[in-house]
Design a protein around this motif. Structure first.
Motif, PDB file in Angstrom:
ATOM      1  N   ALA A   1     -15.346 -14.453  39.517  1.00  0.00           N
ATOM      2  CA  ALA A   1     -13.993 -14.149  39.983  1.00  0.00           C
ATOM      3  C   ALA A   1     -13.149 -14.458  39.007  1.00  0.00           C
ATOM      4  O   ALA A   1     -12.074 -13.675  39.075  1.00  0.00           O
ATOM      5  CB  ALA A   1     -13.874 -15.095  41.497  1.00  0.00           C
ATOM      6  N   GLU A   2     -13.113 -15.547  38.381  1.00  0.00           N
ATOM      7  CA  GLU A   2     -12.308 -15.888  37.043  1.00  0.00           C
ATOM      8  C   GLU A   2     -12.385 -14.699  36.218  1.00  0.00           C
ATOM      9  O   GLU A   2     -11.170 -14.386  35.746  1.00  0.00           O
ATOM     10  CB  GLU A   2     -12.731 -17.095  36.443  1.00  0.00           C
ATOM     11  CG  GLU A   2     -12.444 -18.376  37.584  1.00  0.00           C
ATOM     12  CD  GLU A   2     -11.053 -18.885  37.323  1.00  0.00           C
ATOM     13  OE1 GLU A   2     -10.221 -18.128  36.733  1.00  0.00           O
ATOM     14  OE2 GLU A   2     -10.710 -20.058  37.619  1.00  0.00           O
ATOM     15  N   GLN A   3     -13.556 -14.148  35.896  1.00  0.00           N
ATOM     16  CA  GLN A   3     -13.681 -13.100  34.756  1.00  0.00           C
ATOM     17  C   GLN A   3     -12.836 -11.837  35.530  1.00  0.00           C
ATOM     18  O   GLN A   3     -12.219 -11.294  34.543  1.00  0.00           O
ATOM     19  CB  GLN A   3     -15.172 -12.727  34.602  1.00  0.00           C
ATOM     20  CG  GLN A   3     -15.987 -13.916  33.786  1.00  0.00           C
ATOM     21  CD  GLN A   3     -17.255 -13.391  33.490  1.00  0.00           C
ATOM     22  OE1 GLN A   3     -17.513 -12.367  32.940  1.00  0.00           O
ATOM     23  NE2 GLN A   3     -18.253 -14.186  34.020  1.00  0.00           N
ATOM     24  N   ILE A   4     -13.187 -11.684  36.463  1.00  0.00           N
ATOM     25  CA  ILE A   4     -12.340 -10.433  37.116  1.00  0.00           C
ATOM     26  C   ILE A   4     -10.995 -10.828  37.051  1.00  0.00           C
ATOM     27  O   ILE A   4     -10.250  -9.777  36.719  1.00  0.00           O
ATOM     28  CB  ILE A   4     -12.917  -9.821  38.341  1.00  0.00           C
ATOM     29  CG1 ILE A   4     -14.176  -9.738  38.420  1.00  0.00           C
ATOM     30  CG2 ILE A   4     -11.990  -9.080  38.866  1.00  0.00           C
ATOM     31  CD1 ILE A   4     -14.886  -9.444  39.925  1.00  0.00           C
ATOM     32  N   ASP A   5     -10.542 -11.930  37.589  1.00  0.00           N
ATOM     33  CA  ASP A   5      -9.108 -12.142  37.549  1.00  0.00           C
ATOM     34  C   ASP A   5      -8.451 -11.903  36.252  1.00  0.00           C
ATOM     35  O   ASP A   5      -7.321 -11.473  35.871  1.00  0.00           O
ATOM     36  CB  ASP A   5      -8.855 -13.542  37.905  1.00  0.00           C
ATOM     37  CG  ASP A   5      -7.324 -14.227  38.027  1.00  0.00           C
ATOM     38  OD1 ASP A   5      -6.627 -13.203  38.644  1.00  0.00           O
ATOM     39  OD2 ASP A   5      -7.077 -15.258  37.489  1.00  0.00           O
ATOM     40  N   ASP A   6      -9.157 -12.660  35.199  1.00  0.00           N
ATOM     41  CA  ASP A   6      -8.633 -12.465  33.760  1.00  0.00           C
ATOM     42  C   ASP A   6      -8.517 -10.779  33.294  1.00  0.00           C
ATOM     43  O   ASP A   6      -7.713 -10.655  32.450  1.00  0.00           O
ATOM     44  CB  ASP A   6      -9.708 -13.078  32.663  1.00  0.00           C
ATOM     45  CG  ASP A   6      -9.708 -14.569  32.773  1.00  0.00           C
ATOM     46  OD1 ASP A   6      -8.415 -15.187  33.258  1.00  0.00           O
ATOM     47  OD2 ASP A   6     -10.470 -15.536  32.248  1.00  0.00           O
ATOM     48  N   LEU A   7      -9.435 -10.204  33.727  1.00  0.00           N
ATOM     49  CA  LEU A   7      -9.699  -8.711  33.476  1.00  0.00           C
ATOM     50  C   LEU A   7      -8.390  -7.959  33.743  1.00  0.00           C
ATOM     51  O   LEU A   7      -7.809  -7.131  33.083  1.00  0.00           O
ATOM     52  CB  LEU A   7     -10.844  -8.315  34.012  1.00  0.00           C
ATOM     53  CG  LEU A   7     -11.109  -6.553  33.742  1.00  0.00           C
ATOM     54  CD1 LEU A   7     -11.417  -6.517  32.089  1.00  0.00           C
ATOM     55  CD2 LEU A   7     -12.464  -6.124  34.784  1.00  0.00           C
ATOM     56  N   PHE A   8      -7.951  -8.342  34.899  1.00  0.00           N
ATOM     57  CA  PHE A   8      -6.761  -7.316  35.512  1.00  0.00           C
ATOM     58  C   PHE A   8      -5.565  -8.513  35.896  1.00  0.00           C
ATOM     59  O   PHE A   8      -4.563  -8.476  36.612  1.00  0.00           O
ATOM     60  CB  PHE A   8      -7.187  -6.933  37.034  1.00  0.00           C
ATOM     61  CG  PHE A   8      -8.204  -6.115  36.895  1.00  0.00           C
ATOM     62  CD1 PHE A   8      -8.298  -4.955  36.113  1.00  0.00           C
ATOM     63  CD2 PHE A   8      -9.426  -6.491  37.509  1.00  0.00           C
ATOM     64  CE1 PHE A   8      -9.487  -3.865  36.215  1.00  0.00           C
ATOM     65  CE2 PHE A   8     -10.401  -5.637  37.718  1.00  0.00           C
ATOM     66  CZ  PHE A   8     -10.452  -4.392  36.871  1.00  0.00           C
ATOM     67  N   LEU A   9      -5.472  -9.307  34.793  1.00  0.00           N
ATOM     68  CA  LEU A   9      -4.458 -10.583  34.882  1.00  0.00           C
ATOM     69  C   LEU A   9      -2.989  -9.795  35.002  1.00  0.00           C
ATOM     70  O   LEU A   9      -2.686  -9.143  34.369  1.00  0.00           O
ATOM     71  CB  LEU A   9      -4.591 -11.422  33.740  1.00  0.00           C
ATOM     72  CG  LEU A   9      -3.687 -12.639  33.698  1.00  0.00           C
ATOM     73  CD1 LEU A   9      -3.932 -13.529  34.982  1.00  0.00           C
ATOM     74  CD2 LEU A   9      -3.643 -13.527  32.503  1.00  0.00           C
ATOM     75  N   GLY A  10      -2.287 -10.434  36.047  1.00  0.00           N
ATOM     76  CA  GLY A  10      -0.962  -9.674  36.237  1.00  0.00           C
ATOM     77  C   GLY A  10      -0.889  -8.321  37.197  1.00  0.00           C
ATOM     78  O   GLY A  10       0.368  -8.089  37.672  1.00  0.00           O
ATOM     79  N   ASP A  11      -2.165  -7.671  37.267  1.00  0.00           N
ATOM     80  CA  ASP A  11      -2.071  -6.574  38.241  1.00  0.00           C
ATOM     81  C   ASP A  11      -2.748  -6.619  39.328  1.00  0.00           C
ATOM     82  O   ASP A  11      -2.735  -5.491  40.218  1.00  0.00           O
ATOM     83  CB  ASP A  11      -2.641  -5.282  37.130  1.00  0.00           C
ATOM     84  CG  ASP A  11      -1.539  -5.011  36.115  1.00  0.00           C
ATOM     85  OD1 ASP A  11      -0.365  -5.055  36.425  1.00  0.00           O
ATOM     86  OD2 ASP A  11      -2.300  -4.507  35.193  1.00  0.00           O
ATOM     87  N   ALA A  12      -3.503  -8.055  39.583  1.00  0.00           N
ATOM     88  CA  ALA A  12      -4.541  -7.725  40.934  1.00  0.00           C
ATOM     89  C   ALA A  12      -4.663  -9.275  41.377  1.00  0.00           C
ATOM     90  O   ALA A  12      -4.399 -10.239  40.416  1.00  0.00           O
ATOM     91  CB  ALA A  12      -5.562  -7.004  40.669  1.00  0.00           C
ATOM     92  N   GLU A  13      -4.953  -9.398  42.509  1.00  0.00           N
ATOM     93  CA  GLU A  13      -5.253 -10.815  43.141  1.00  0.00           C
ATOM     94  C   GLU A  13      -6.559 -10.660  43.638  1.00  0.00           C
ATOM     95  O   GLU A  13      -7.206  -9.503  43.640  1.00  0.00           O
ATOM     96  CB  GLU A  13      -4.319 -11.179  44.336  1.00  0.00           C
ATOM     97  CG  GLU A  13      -2.933 -11.013  43.968  1.00  0.00           C
ATOM     98  CD  GLU A  13      -2.323 -12.156  43.402  1.00  0.00           C
ATOM     99  OE1 GLU A  13      -3.237 -12.957  43.058  1.00  0.00           O
ATOM    100  OE2 GLU A  13      -1.335 -12.235  42.792  1.00  0.00           O
ATOM    101  N   VAL A  14      -7.261 -11.719  43.522  1.00  0.00           N
ATOM    102  CA  VAL A  14      -8.885 -11.856  44.029  1.00  0.00           C
ATOM    103  C   VAL A  14      -8.847 -12.778  45.255  1.00  0.00           C
ATOM    104  O   VAL A  14      -8.358 -13.812  45.285  1.00  0.00           O
ATOM    105  CB  VAL A  14      -9.738 -12.308  42.884  1.00  0.00           C
ATOM    106  CG1 VAL A  14     -11.134 -12.330  43.231  1.00  0.00           C
ATOM    107  CG2 VAL A  14      -9.314 -11.257  41.616  1.00  0.00           C
TER     108      VAL A  14
END
Length: 290
Positions: free
Chosen positions: A190-203
């Motif tokens: 989840a942290e990796q996905i959060d970093d991938l779309f940082l500022g554009d998406a919530e997880v």
């Protein structure tokens, strides 16, 4: 905005200061726009057209999941009972579609990798009108549901039709993308996905039931394959669903997701003005009013 991969390709250029900046999954926030429903007669007409136009006697048919697919399943059962279609076998994409097919009297077969599927229909939460890339899996799932099985049946079918309303067929892409992940070390994924779309998406880790916290609460959803489901909710417009899919595929721990792209398909679009039929092979559009 800081992104790990191709930031401008995923979403619009909202300034980073206007979006939440997070590094901790405990702070994730869930927000999703409610769908705008098309009236039942419009959706029923689309379901009937799908069966009448594409299903033939002797076919093996993938039976989709969702409201529109449920109507198509009921109508397919009616066609079998009145004898206008014969020897059709259904392959359900979910427990729900299997139950509806059984009630409609449709003979069923379990999905196997070597099974030849002649045609499949399904709902889609979102269709990109430029590419006909689809998003599925936003609906509530239980432990017996499987996005993996649904996608496998769709990709296996020789012909595919999505049945959607006009608000689901759009060039303005947003909302959530369901992502299946392995249950072990899920927080790291989840942290990796959060970093991938940082500022554009919530997880948000999806819960089975009840009032869950941002981490999925005491009862996170576990699919029948043993995976957890993350909802990646975009707070900025998505420009390229295909690139989002490719980036998610590269994240360790991601098993699959709800994006289906680059396969031939037809879309039956229901609106109060009539029915529109679009395919991504010729890109020709025809309108049927029923």
């Amino acid at each position: 905005m800081a992104h790990a991969i191709a930031p401008a390709s995923f979403s619009g250029a909202a300034p980073a200061s206007s979006l939440p900046h997070r590094r901790n999954t405990a702070g994730f926030f869930f927000k999703q726009r409610p769908p705008v429903a098309c009236s039942s007669p419009d959706l029923l007409a689309a379901a009937k057209l799908t069966v009448d136009k594409y299903v033939r006697s002797g076919m093996v048919v993938g039976l989709g999941s969702g409201r529109a697919s449920g109507l198509a399943i009921q109508y397919l059962g009616h066609r079998l009972r009145d004898g206008s279609l014969k020897d059709v076998v259904g392959v359900p994409t979910s427990v729900s579609s299997a139950s509806k097919a059984a009630m409609a009297g449709i003979p069923l077969d379990n999905y196997q990798e070597n099974l030849q599927i002649d045609f499949a229909f399904d709902d889609a939460d979102l269709i990109d009108k430029r590419t006909l890339t689809a998003v599925i899996g936003r609906r509530k799932l239980d432990g017996g549901e499987s996005i993996i099985q649904e996608k496998s049946i769709i990709k296996r079918a020789s012909g595919l039709a999505y049945i959607v309303t006009d608000n689901q067929y759009t060039g303005e892409l947003g909302g959530s993308i369901p992502v299946l992940i392995t249950s072990g070390n899920w927080l790291e994924t989840a942290e990796q996905i959060d970093d991938l779309f940082l500022g554009d998406a919530e997880v948000w880790r999806r819960s089975l039931s009840g009032g869950a916290g941002p981490l999925g609460g005491d009862f996170p959803l576990v699919t029948k394959e043993g995976h957890h489901v993350l909802d990646v909710i975009f707070t900025s417009p998505i420009l390229d669903l295909g690139q989002v899919a490719e980036s998610l595929d590269q994240v360790d721990g991601v098993v699959d997701h709800g994006i289906i792209c680059r396969i031939p398909c037809t879309v039956i679009i229901a609106s109060k003005e009539g029915l529109e039929v679009v395919d991504n092979m010729s890109k020709n559009q025809t309108t049927d009013s029923l």
